[in-house]
Design a protein around this motif. Structure first.
Motif, PDB file in Angstrom:
ATOM      1  N   ASN A  34       0.813  -1.219   0.000  1.00  0.00           N
ATOM      2  CA  ASN A  34       0.000   0.000   0.000  1.00  0.00           C
ATOM      3  C   ASN A  34       0.844   1.266   0.000  1.00  0.00           C
ATOM      4  N   TYR A  35       2.143   1.114  -0.070  1.00  0.00           N
ATOM      5  CA  TYR A  35       3.050   2.256  -0.233  1.00  0.00           C
ATOM      6  C   TYR A  35       4.331   1.733  -0.866  1.00  0.00           C
ATOM      7  N   GLY A  36       5.105   2.638  -1.453  1.00  0.00           N
ATOM      8  CA  GLY A  36       6.349   2.217  -2.078  1.00  0.00           C
ATOM      9  C   GLY A  36       7.416   1.895  -1.046  1.00  0.00           C
ATOM     10  N   LEU A  37       7.994   0.721  -1.117  1.00  0.00           N
ATOM     11  CA  LEU A  37       9.047   0.338  -0.170  1.00  0.00           C
ATOM     12  C   LEU A  37      10.280   1.206  -0.366  1.00  0.00           C
ATOM     13  N   THR A  38      10.923   1.579   0.740  1.00  0.00           N
ATOM     14  CA  THR A  38      12.186   2.308   0.654  1.00  0.00           C
ATOM     15  C   THR A  38      13.301   1.345   0.263  1.00  0.00           C
ATOM     16  N   ALA A  39      14.461   1.885  -0.055  1.00  0.00           N
ATOM     17  CA  ALA A  39      15.601   1.045  -0.430  1.00  0.00           C
ATOM     18  C   ALA A  39      15.962   0.096   0.715  1.00  0.00           C
ATOM     19  N   GLY A  40      15.926   0.607   1.948  1.00  0.00           N
ATOM     20  CA  GLY A  40      16.239  -0.233   3.105  1.00  0.00           C
ATOM     21  C   GLY A  40      15.233  -1.341   3.303  1.00  0.00           C
TER      22      GLY A  40
END
Length: 231
Positions: A34-40
């Motif tokens: 439901n949201y874009g995952l961060t790089a981490g």
């Protein structure tokens, strides 16, 4: 009352709490995040689930869910995990009507995550994995509570939970945002009204100083660097 398919192959959650529950329970059934995952986060989430599409959601200050993309992903069920109050029920009913997809609601207070896992495990046909995760939740919370009870009241820290771009938003004792502080017996110094949903009561620096916290815990949020908080 919601009618769901006997066999659920794909499920989408409107909030991060639900997505995390689903990822740990049955990741192969996730229709998307439901949201874009961060790089981490992408490094910590196993492939191929770290490449699932970001469909948006209905959580926080404003909903960003893309109804067209969610329907296109063809989930059998939509999960609304979090509070099960009248407002949440109304929003779920509206989403169900607009999407034509059944919306399954589950309450997820920290102390009842074991029940949430068992409920979802039954719905998804993942009873064994759900029982394993439920047992883990119960043991972890019981251990933490047991340790906290050993701390004398006079030695429990006075804590301020800093939220928002400048750290001058917070939630009082009793809010689900600060549930972990209550569970561990910390003294939440915030003397503000508890707001439903997004929470985050505005406070001033003067108020914060009068509360005299011994510890400040900063609630990290995507897009806000540590330098933006109180200095």
């Amino acid at each position: 009352t919601v009618t769901v398919p006997d066999k659920i192959e794909k499920i989408y959650s409107t909030s991060p709490v639900g997505s995390i529950l689903l990822y740990t329970l049955a990741p192969e059934k996730l229709a998307g995040w439901n949201y874009g995952l961060t790089a981490g986060e992408r490094e910590l989430v196993a492939a191929p689930y770290n490449d699932l599409p970001a469909l948006g959601g209905w959580f926080g200050k404003s909903g960003t869910g893309n109804l067209e993309e969610i329907v296109k992903a063809r989930p059998d069920v939509i999960l609304s995990a979090g509070s099960v109050d009248q407002l949440s029920i109304q929003l779920s009913e509206r989403l169900q009507k607009q999407s034509g997809i059944p919306v399954l609601m589950v309450a997820t207070p920290l102390r009842e995550l074991d029940k949430a896992y068992l409920y979802l495990g039954e719905a998804l046909g993942e009873q064994d994995r759900a029982a394993e995760l439920a047992a883990y939740c119960r043991k972890t919370l019981d251990d933490a509570t047991s340790l906290a009870l050993r701390i004398p009241k006079e030695k429990r820290p006075r804590v301020y939970y800093a939220e928002g771009p400048k750290g001058l938003q917070t939630d009082p004792s009793g809010s689900f945002h600060t549930e972990i502080l209550d569970m561990l017996g910390a003294i939440n110094v915030a003397q503000v009204q508890s707001l439903s949903g997004y929470g985050r009561s505005e406070v001033s620096m003067e108020q914060l100083l009068t509360w005299k916290p011994e510890v400040i815990i900063v609630g990290w949020e995507q897009g806000v660097g540590p330098g933006a908080f109180i200095n």
